[in-house]
Motif scaffolding. Sequence first.
Motif, mmCIF file in Angstrom:
data_model
loop_
_atom_site.group_PDB
_atom_site.id
_atom_site.type_symbol
_atom_site.label_atom_id
_atom_site.label_comp_id
_atom_site.label_asym_id
_atom_site.label_seq_id
_atom_site.Cartn_x
_atom_site.Cartn_y
_atom_site.Cartn_z
ATOM 1 N N GLU A 85 -7.965 -0.653 -0.315
ATOM 2 C CA GLU A 85 -6.789 -1.610 0.252
ATOM 3 C C GLU A 85 -7.606 -2.334 1.326
ATOM 4 O O GLU A 85 -7.253 -3.540 1.662
ATOM 5 C CB GLU A 85 -6.017 -0.517 1.183
ATOM 6 C CG GLU A 85 -5.196 0.560 0.121
ATOM 7 C CD GLU A 85 -4.391 1.323 0.660
ATOM 8 O OE1 GLU A 85 -3.356 1.927 0.164
ATOM 9 O OE2 GLU A 85 -4.924 2.139 1.713
ATOM 10 N N LEU A 95 -7.136 3.118 5.885
ATOM 11 C CA LEU A 95 -6.710 2.576 4.506
ATOM 12 C C LEU A 95 -7.943 2.988 3.542
ATOM 13 O O LEU A 95 -8.992 3.206 4.013
ATOM 14 C CB LEU A 95 -6.874 0.998 4.530
ATOM 15 C CG LEU A 95 -5.739 0.099 5.361
ATOM 16 C CD1 LEU A 95 -5.962 -1.354 5.581
ATOM 17 C CD2 LEU A 95 -4.506 0.627 4.906
ATOM 18 N N VAL A 138 0.781 -0.995 0.010
ATOM 19 C CA VAL A 138 0.167 0.068 0.041
ATOM 20 C C VAL A 138 0.859 1.241 0.185
ATOM 21 O O VAL A 138 2.183 1.301 0.362
ATOM 22 C CB VAL A 138 -0.967 0.069 1.344
ATOM 23 C CG1 VAL A 138 -2.076 -1.100 1.089
ATOM 24 C CG2 VAL A 138 -0.273 -0.181 2.503
ATOM 25 N N LYS A 139 0.293 2.268 -0.276
ATOM 26 C CA LYS A 139 0.904 3.694 -0.468
ATOM 27 C C LYS A 139 0.511 4.398 1.042
ATOM 28 O O LYS A 139 -0.536 4.361 1.341
ATOM 29 C CB LYS A 139 0.653 4.410 -1.277
ATOM 30 C CG LYS A 139 1.704 5.503 -1.729
ATOM 31 C CD LYS A 139 1.454 6.221 -3.117
ATOM 32 C CE LYS A 139 2.682 7.270 -3.179
ATOM 33 N NZ LYS A 139 3.155 7.358 -4.661
ATOM 34 N N HIS A 140 1.559 4.642 1.942
ATOM 35 C CA HIS A 140 1.275 5.398 3.212
ATOM 36 C C HIS A 140 2.420 6.429 3.530
ATOM 37 O O HIS A 140 3.602 6.035 3.305
ATOM 38 C CB HIS A 140 1.469 4.509 4.448
ATOM 39 C CG HIS A 140 1.274 5.045 5.596
ATOM 40 N ND1 HIS A 140 0.000 6.066 6.248
ATOM 41 C CD2 HIS A 140 2.075 5.360 6.707
ATOM 42 C CE1 HIS A 140 0.033 6.256 7.142
ATOM 43 N NE2 HIS A 140 1.489 6.009 7.540
#
Length: 107
Positions: free
Chosen positions: A93, A89, A60-62
């Motif tokens: 996601e 999320l 995921v992108k965080h």
Amino acid sequence: MELNQYQIVLVNLDPTIGSEIKKTRPCVIISPDEMNKYLRTIVVSPMTTKSRKYPTRIEVKHDRKIVWIVIDQIRTIDKQRIIKVLGRLSRPEIKEVKSVMKETFID
């Protein structure tokens, strides 16, 4: 602090033993809201920047970085370990987390 399923929270995971993920790091709340509301513990899945493709890891992108939700390291923690809420999320996601958890623990 109200804690909800699929929020990303900063958690102090130390002390740990052996191969458990350690340090203070973002984690995704996995436990359902009903549990989060009434129990002093919650179930989280740690996130890491150091991983590779693996069936129980979700990319995921965080915080403008690529990170991995580590479903194979789910653990129950006391809420006192939570430092702050960092975000949540996205719907896609969440869908992937549900799918990987189902595949890993149910099917």
